[in-house]
Design an enzyme around this catalytic site. Structure first.
Site, PDB file in Angstrom:
ATOM      1  N   ARG A  79      -3.207 -10.187   4.819  1.00 26.27           N
ATOM      2  CA  ARG A  79      -3.649 -10.223   3.410  1.00 26.27           C
ATOM      3  C   ARG A  79      -2.535  -9.632   2.560  1.00 26.27           C
ATOM      4  O   ARG A  79      -2.231  -8.447   2.686  1.00 26.27           O
ATOM      5  CB  ARG A  79      -4.948  -9.414   3.277  1.00 26.27           C
ATOM      6  CG  ARG A  79      -5.551  -9.441   1.880  1.00 26.27           C
ATOM      7  CD  ARG A  79      -6.837  -8.604   1.833  1.00 26.27           C
ATOM      8  NE  ARG A  79      -7.445  -8.643   0.525  1.00 26.27           N
ATOM      9  CZ  ARG A  79      -7.072  -7.894  -0.501  1.00 26.27           C
ATOM     10  NH1 ARG A  79      -6.089  -7.033  -0.382  1.00 26.27           N
ATOM     11  NH2 ARG A  79      -7.690  -8.007  -1.665  1.00 26.27           N
ATOM     12  N   LYS A 116       0.824  -1.221   0.000  1.00 23.27           N
ATOM     13  CA  LYS A 116       0.000   0.000   0.000  1.00 23.27           C
ATOM     14  C   LYS A 116       0.853   1.263   0.000  1.00 23.27           C
ATOM     15  O   LYS A 116       1.996   1.268   0.456  1.00 23.27           O
ATOM     16  CB  LYS A 116      -1.014  -0.050   1.138  1.00 23.27           C
ATOM     17  CG  LYS A 116      -2.135  -1.026   0.740  1.00 23.27           C
ATOM     18  CD  LYS A 116      -3.352  -1.027   1.585  1.00 23.27           C
ATOM     19  CE  LYS A 116      -4.367  -2.019   0.974  1.00 23.27           C
ATOM     20  NZ  LYS A 116      -5.322  -2.525   1.940  1.00 23.27           N
TER      21      LYS A 116
HETATM   22  N1  HH2 Z   1      -7.410  -4.105   0.605  1.00 25.30           N
HETATM   23  C1  HH2 Z   1      -7.768  -4.096  -0.693  1.00 25.30           C
HETATM   24  C2  HH2 Z   1      -8.866  -4.841  -1.138  1.00 25.30           C
HETATM   25  N2  HH2 Z   1      -9.574  -5.623  -0.271  1.00 25.30           N
HETATM   26  N3  HH2 Z   1      -9.912  -6.456   1.900  1.00 25.30           N
HETATM   27  C3  HH2 Z   1      -9.579  -6.481   3.202  1.00 25.30           C
HETATM   28  N4  HH2 Z   1     -10.252  -7.256   4.069  1.00 25.30           N
HETATM   29  N5  HH2 Z   1      -8.520  -5.739   3.685  1.00 25.30           N
HETATM   30  C4  HH2 Z   1      -7.777  -4.936   2.888  1.00 25.30           C
HETATM   31  O1  HH2 Z   1      -6.845  -4.263   3.388  1.00 25.30           O
HETATM   32  C5  HH2 Z   1      -8.124  -4.876   1.490  1.00 25.30           C
HETATM   33  C6  HH2 Z   1      -9.218  -5.654   1.032  1.00 25.30           C
HETATM   34  C7  HH2 Z   1      -6.983  -3.280  -1.660  1.00 25.30           C
HETATM   35  O2  HH2 Z   1      -5.897  -4.024  -2.143  1.00 25.30           O
HETATM   36  P1  HH2 Z   1      -5.918  -4.816  -3.532  1.00 25.30           P
HETATM   37  O3  HH2 Z   1      -6.946  -5.889  -3.517  1.00 25.30           O
HETATM   38  O4  HH2 Z   1      -4.542  -5.262  -3.854  1.00 25.30           O
HETATM   39  O5  HH2 Z   1      -6.258  -3.691  -4.600  1.00 25.30           O
HETATM   40  P2  HH2 Z   1      -7.558  -3.267  -5.395  1.00 25.30           P
HETATM   41  O6  HH2 Z   1      -8.643  -2.946  -4.428  1.00 25.30           O
HETATM   42  O7  HH2 Z   1      -7.088  -2.055  -6.175  1.00 25.30           O
HETATM   43  O8  HH2 Z   1      -7.947  -4.419  -6.285  1.00 25.30           O
END
Ligand code: HH2
Length: 271
Positions: A252, A216
């Protein structure tokens, strides 16, 4: 009947991130092709992930939502090929969750904590699936514009406690629920680090805590780039180990092997 979530995912457990999206903040497009997503998921499980979190909608700052049809078009081919493997579905939509659970997903990861789709609670309750309730201030399109709190930790804790009560009132067993402060979801760099620094105030709610600091932008900003949109793998591992030491249960992450190895060493030291 599923066992309690803390038994299914002992501390520390790694959740691998598989974004079947063209626009996710750190890996957008890498796993947009279903075969690539399936290969990534299999590698993550082989590298020691306890579960893989499959998502078809980016929630990065500024992202616009996608329709349920588009989300299903993205995730269903991946879920079909991952049948029999431990899978979580990253969605806020009842329709997507229902289909994913039919295809064998065991956990619903809802970044809106059951506020996005009024039908989702019932889908989770009826299936007996695990549920992750995450805190977010605002919505992805605007959440990073000007996040403000009087006391970020007590406000996030109060929110998660209220959403936990709402989920239980909707018929979802408390022992199947985990909580997540939502690193980067309507928070400044300092808010994000304070949430992990004072993680004991969140574990005091009595449910396992999930932390998603992986790649992040706060990590890149911490290291001196005010315009950073991502953070390095090494910084991600550092934050995850610190979060584990402060009581996090599920980490995660995008880079599974690095986190599994670091957490094994941290666990050996702390045990
Ligand atoms: N962060 C993201 C998405 N889903 N779910 C939980 N429970 N906790 C988190 O910190 C979280 C999440 C964002 O990260 P990422 O999936 O890599 O990116 P994007 O939302 O751009 O697909």
């Amino acid at each position: 009947m599923r066992q309690a979530i803390e038994r299914r995912f002992p501390r520390p457990s790694v959740m691998g991130v598989v974004n079947v999206t063209p626009d996710s903040f750190s890996d957008g497009g890498v796993n947009f092709d279903p075969d690539d997503a399936v290969a990534s998921a299999r590698r993550m499980l082989a590298d020691g992930a306890a579960i893989v979190d499959v998502g078809g909608e980016s929630t990065r700052p500024g992202a616009e939502g996608v329709s349920a049809e588009e989300e299903l078009r993205r995730v269903v081919p991946v879920l079909e090929q991952l049948a029999g493997m431990p899978v979580s579905i990253d969605t806020s939509k009842a329709e997507v969750a229902r289909r994913a659970l039919q295809l064998g997903a065991e956990l619903v990861n809802d970044v809106t904590a059951l506020r996005g789709d009024p039908a989702l609670a019932e889908v989770v309750a009826e299936s007996g699936a695990y549920l992750c309730l995450m805190h977010m201030q605002g919505e992805p399109r605007t959440m990073q514009a000007d996040p403000r709190y009087d006391d970020v930790v007590s406000e996030v804790a109060a929110f998660l406690e209220e959403r936990l009560r709402a989920a239980v009132a909707a018929g979802i067993a408390e022992e199947r629920i985990c909580l997540d402060p939502g690193i980067g979801f309507g928070k400044t760099v300092e808010h994000n680090f304070e949430l992990v620094r004072r993680l004991d105030e969140l574990t005091a709610l009595g449910r396992p805590v999930v932390i998603g600091f992986s790649r992040k932008s706060s990590l890149g900003k911490l290291l001196g780039d005010p315009q950073a949109t991502t953070g390095s793998v090494a910084a991600s591992v550092g934050a995850a180990v610190a979060a584990y030491e402060r009581g996090a249960t599920i980490l995660r992450v995008h880079d599974v092997r690095e986190h599994v190895e670091a957490l094994a060493a941290a666990q050996a030291v702390l045990a």
